[in-house]
Scaffold this motif. Structure first.
Motif, mmCIF file in Angstrom:
data_model
loop_
_atom_site.group_PDB
_atom_site.id
_atom_site.type_symbol
_atom_site.label_atom_id
_atom_site.label_comp_id
_atom_site.label_asym_id
_atom_site.label_seq_id
_atom_site.Cartn_x
_atom_site.Cartn_y
_atom_site.Cartn_z
ATOM 1 N N GLY A 23 -1.016 -1.864 -3.658
ATOM 2 C CA GLY A 23 -1.923 -1.179 -4.574
ATOM 3 C C GLY A 23 -2.128 -1.926 -5.872
ATOM 4 N N GLU A 24 -3.162 -1.478 -6.567
ATOM 5 C CA GLU A 24 -3.456 -2.047 -7.884
ATOM 6 C C GLU A 24 -3.031 -1.013 -8.926
ATOM 7 N N SER A 25 -2.087 -1.390 -9.790
ATOM 8 C CA SER A 25 -1.601 -0.464 -10.819
ATOM 9 C C SER A 25 -2.610 -0.356 -11.950
ATOM 10 N N ILE A 26 -2.789 0.878 -12.402
ATOM 11 C CA ILE A 26 -3.766 1.128 -13.463
ATOM 12 C C ILE A 26 -3.074 1.818 -14.630
ATOM 13 N N SER A 27 -3.324 1.290 -15.809
ATOM 14 C CA SER A 27 -2.724 1.873 -17.007
ATOM 15 C C SER A 27 -3.603 2.989 -17.547
ATOM 16 N N GLN B 272 -0.352 4.794 10.244
ATOM 17 C CA GLN B 272 0.862 4.922 9.436
ATOM 18 C C GLN B 272 0.967 3.688 8.557
ATOM 19 N N CYS B 273 1.080 3.904 7.243
ATOM 20 C CA CYS B 273 1.176 2.764 6.326
ATOM 21 C C CYS B 273 2.384 2.932 5.417
ATOM 22 N N VAL B 274 2.948 1.812 5.017
ATOM 23 C CA VAL B 274 4.025 1.826 4.026
ATOM 24 C C VAL B 274 3.437 1.346 2.706
ATOM 25 N N LEU B 275 3.614 2.145 1.661
ATOM 26 C CA LEU B 275 3.041 1.818 0.362
ATOM 27 C C LEU B 275 4.027 1.006 -0.459
ATOM 28 N N ASP B 276 3.490 0.151 -1.329
ATOM 29 C CA ASP B 276 4.377 -0.693 -2.144
ATOM 30 C C ASP B 276 4.929 0.059 -3.360
ATOM 31 N N HIS B 277 4.454 1.284 -3.594
ATOM 32 C CA HIS B 277 4.989 2.117 -4.666
ATOM 33 C C HIS B 277 5.323 3.495 -4.079
ATOM 34 N N PRO B 278 6.314 4.181 -4.658
ATOM 35 C CA PRO B 278 6.522 5.580 -4.260
ATOM 36 C C PRO B 278 5.486 6.439 -4.979
#
Lengths: 348, 73
Positions: A37-41, A313-319
């Motif tokens: 994912g792309e983290s957004i502030s 089914q996908c595994v996300l890089d963030h919880p």
């Protein structure tokens, strides 16, 4: 002598086998691909516990479960510039004691649920003025006792039952219950425990899509997905590998055991998107004893079709905790409690 | 030879029974340990039956918490 040996072998075999859990299982997919994912502030806005998110056209709303001041924050989308905060935390009549769920229908229809006050409120966001106005407050009937989730349709509110005598209810727009539907699909020995405790253990997150009539419920404990088609009255219940919620009781209360299950559900035109955690309470307790923090949020994205079949089914890089899905743009916006950048954007 | 087979079968039986009781006892110990150590944790709130601990998303007496424990007081 030999006969006794075989009997002993048979009995010991039975004892050993009785230790493994018996659950109905949905078909699992062996391949789970990783999603980055792309983290957004959201700076300068600080969101302490971003639990839910919803996007509508050019506005996004984030719900802060443990806010310092306001439970909700509206942003421009996709720029994520703050518009206004609303739903002030406090005990005054126009303030909120808790925020448990919200539904973003349009700029003048943002519905919020305060379970502690038993109130559903409608708000209107006015982006040019950077303001949010409270439009109406609906007090839910006392017979509902406590409502932790809802979906507002054109004819009623759909709310899960809290007393265990039904699975969910249709509640009129004035807050009065009009119809009870279904029952808790409990199959285990918990059938004989008191109903409110059972309902607490089966506390579920819900979503509804009025276009296809699909109402989905996912359990916060265990791994159960229920699908109701309210147009055809068809109903499916699916148990994942972790089975139904595990708990013990103390008085009228359920003490969670087993695992933390689903965190959110979203019903779109074609699929049911769910976030699943799967951490055991033993592990959480063990980490607490060691003074360590347990990760909040789920890293598993399970996508089901309306027959309850797990199709992806996908595994996300963030919880993550809350999600909103736009199938047209293949975008999933999620909230992350564990990061200083509380919004994660995934291409799905 | 027959004696050896019987011995092996007996060992398997004993091992499987021992494993069952060992894991069960281990589970009880963990639960007991968890409960005993709860007293050492700073709880957020409690009533006659339950204690709510931490900051999370479990609903506990109107609070959103990390864990819910039986009240041992």
């Amino acid at each position: 002598m030999q006969r006794y040996v075989y009997i002993l072998l048979f009995v010991s075999g039975l004892i050993a086998c009785s230790h493994s859990p018996q659950t109905q299982q949905h078909a699992t997919i062996s391949k789970a691909n990783m999603l980055h994912g792309e983290s957004i502030s959201t700076e300068p806005v600080f969101i302490r516990y971003p639990f839910r998110v919803a996007v509508k056209d050019s506005v996004a709303v984030v719900m802060d479960l443990h806010c310092d001041s306001c439970y909700f924050q509206a942003f421009t989308y996709p720029a994520w510039k703050p518009i206004a905060a609303f739903g002030k935390h406090g005990e005054a009549p126009d303030e909120m004691l808790s925020a448990d769920k919200f539904q973003f229908d349009s700029l003048d229809s943002i519905w919020t649920l305060d379970a502690n006050r038993m109130e559903i409120r409608r708000w209107a966001i006015i982006p040019p003025k950077k303001s949010v106005v409270l439009k109406e407050t609906i007090t839910l009937d006392k017979n509902l006792v406590r409502t932790l989730d809802f979906y507002r349709t054109d004819s009623c509110f759909l709310v899960p039952g809290y007393m265990g005598d039904c699975r969910f209810l249709k509640v009129a727009h004035n807050g009065i219950p009009i119809k009870s539907i279904g029952k808790i699909p409990c199959t285990s020995t918990h059938k004989n425990v008191n109903q409110p405790a059972l309902a607490q253990a089966w506390r579920s997150f819900t979503d509804y899509n009025p276009r296809n009539g699909i109402y989905a419920m996912v359990t916060q404990l265990g791994e159960v997905l229920e699908i109701y088609n309210l147009k055809t009255n068809f109903h499916f219940t699916f148990f994942g590998p972790n089975g139904e919620p595990q708990f013990s009781t103390s008085g009228n209360h359920a003490i969670p055991d087993g695992i933390m299950g689903f965190l959110d559900v979203k019903v779109t035109e074609h699929y049911i998107y769910t976030i699943f955690q799967g951490t055991s309470f033993k592990d959480i307790g063990r980490r607490l004893q060691q003074g360590k923090h347990s990760e909040d949020g789920g890293r598993n994205l399970y996508i089901f079709n309306f027959n309850g079949k797990l199709v992806r089914q996908c595994v996300l890089d963030h919880p993550v905790c809350g999600i909103d899905v736009d199938e047209k743009t293949h975008t999933m916006i999620a909230t992350c409690v564990e990061s200083n950048q509380p919004i994660i954007k995934y291409k799905i | 030879m027959k004696k050896v087979v019987k011995f092996v079968i007996a060992v398997i039986c004993l091992a499987s029974i021992s494993f069952y009781f060992y894991t069960d006892a281990k589970k009880s110990t963990v639960n007991q340990l968890a409960l005993e150590n709860i007293n050492a944790l700073a709880e957020t709130e409690w009533n006659n039956h339950i204690r709510c601990y931490g900051v999370g998303n479990l609903d506990c007496n109107g609070l959103k918490v990390d864990m819910i424990f039986p009240n041992l007081r």
